[in-house]
Write an enzyme that holds these catalytic residues in place. Structure first.
Site, PDB file in Angstrom:
ATOM      1  N   SER A 203       0.843  -1.189   0.000  1.00 35.72           N
ATOM      2  CA  SER A 203       0.000   0.000   0.000  1.00 35.72           C
ATOM      3  C   SER A 203       0.879   1.240   0.000  1.00 35.72           C
ATOM      4  O   SER A 203       1.996   1.214   0.537  1.00 35.72           O
ATOM      5  CB  SER A 203      -0.901   0.018   1.239  1.00 35.72           C
TER       6      SER A 203
ATOM      7  N   TYR B 222      -1.485  -0.793  10.487  1.00 37.10           N
ATOM      8  CA  TYR B 222      -1.583  -1.005   9.050  1.00 37.10           C
ATOM      9  C   TYR B 222      -0.365  -0.437   8.325  1.00 37.10           C
ATOM     10  O   TYR B 222       0.278  -1.136   7.526  1.00 37.10           O
ATOM     11  CB  TYR B 222      -2.858  -0.359   8.504  1.00 37.10           C
TER      12      TYR B 222
ATOM     13  N   LYS C 174       2.668  -2.773   6.392  1.00 40.23           N
ATOM     14  CA  LYS C 174       2.983  -2.663   4.967  1.00 40.23           C
ATOM     15  C   LYS C 174       4.430  -2.207   4.754  1.00 40.23           C
ATOM     16  O   LYS C 174       5.092  -2.647   3.798  1.00 40.23           O
ATOM     17  CB  LYS C 174       2.006  -1.701   4.286  1.00 40.23           C
TER      18      LYS C 174
END
Length: 229
Positions: free
Chosen positions: A135, A151, A155
């Site tokens: 991402s 998150y 990533k």
């Protein structure tokens, strides 16, 4: 004809890529935590071989080659580590050890463990390509907003470990990249996202078709452009 394995293939981008690849005659294996509970949309995709996989369970990952053998797969050309989760923790005060462990396991650790488990099958394939779906939120350069600690961090960790794999597995002829799928109208991306699932998946399939060994260790946008680390 090549053999593709897509984790998290039961919905969203993963399911759409499975549908596109199967429609053009590729061998497609897709994983889902609950194969028996697949949606009608997933079940209607012709030609896909469904295999159970729980990416939160290291044992399930380790035994994946055995389950692939039951559906007639002995070699894999392209592994697409697409399975991922968002995080309910946004601010520092909301972060817990349990949430960090859950998100990092799915988003960062599982792709590495899947690649390890399938290494022999990948080296038996022709393309020997590992595509890890990351991402833009994993970009340290682009992080000017904070928040989303689990998150973003997961990533970023995935990006680093993909480069590690690219460097280690280059001698074995493997190509390892990370890709940003764009901001997509999925359950995770929300209704305000500018890209449809079909647009994102179509761009990703086209990008995967173009990848070559010289691209190993790179971070790509869905349209093929370079993403900053």
């Amino acid at each position: 004809m090549a053999t593709y394995l897509i984790t998290g293939g039961s919905r969203g981008i993963g399911l759409t890529m499975a549908r596109m690849l199967s429609a053009r005659g590729e061998v497609v294996v897709a994983t889902a935590r609950n194969v028996e509970g697949l949606s009608p949309q997933a079940r209607e995709v012709a030609g896909v071989r469904w295999v159970p996989l729980d990416v939160l369970d290291a044992g399930s990952i380790e035994s994946l080659p055995e389950r692939l053998a039951t559906v007639g797969v002995g070699a894999i050309d392209v592994l697409i580590n697409n399975a991922g989760v968002s995080s309910i923790a946004r601010k520092l005060d909301e972060v817990t050890a349990a949430e960090l462990q859950r998100v990092f396991m799915v988003n960062a650790f599982a792709p590495v463990l899947v690649a390890k488990s399938l290494r022999g099958m990948l080296e038996a394939g022709r393309r020997r390509l590992i595509v890890n779906v990351s991402s833009q939120l994993g970009s340290i350069t682009n992080n000017d907003g904070g928040s989303s600690y689990p998150y973003r961090g997961s990533k970023t960790a995935l990006n680093q470990m993909t480069v590690c794999m690219a460097n280690e597995l280059r001698a074995a002829g493997c190509t390892c990249v990370v890709v940003h799928p764009g901001w997509v109208r999925t359950d995770m991306g929300g209704p305000e996202a500018p890209l449809s699932v079909e647009e994102s998946a179509g761009h990703l399939v086209s990008l995967i078709d173009r990848l070559r060994p010289k691209d190993s260790g790179r971070f790509f946008n869905y349209d093929g452009g370079a993403m900053p680390w």
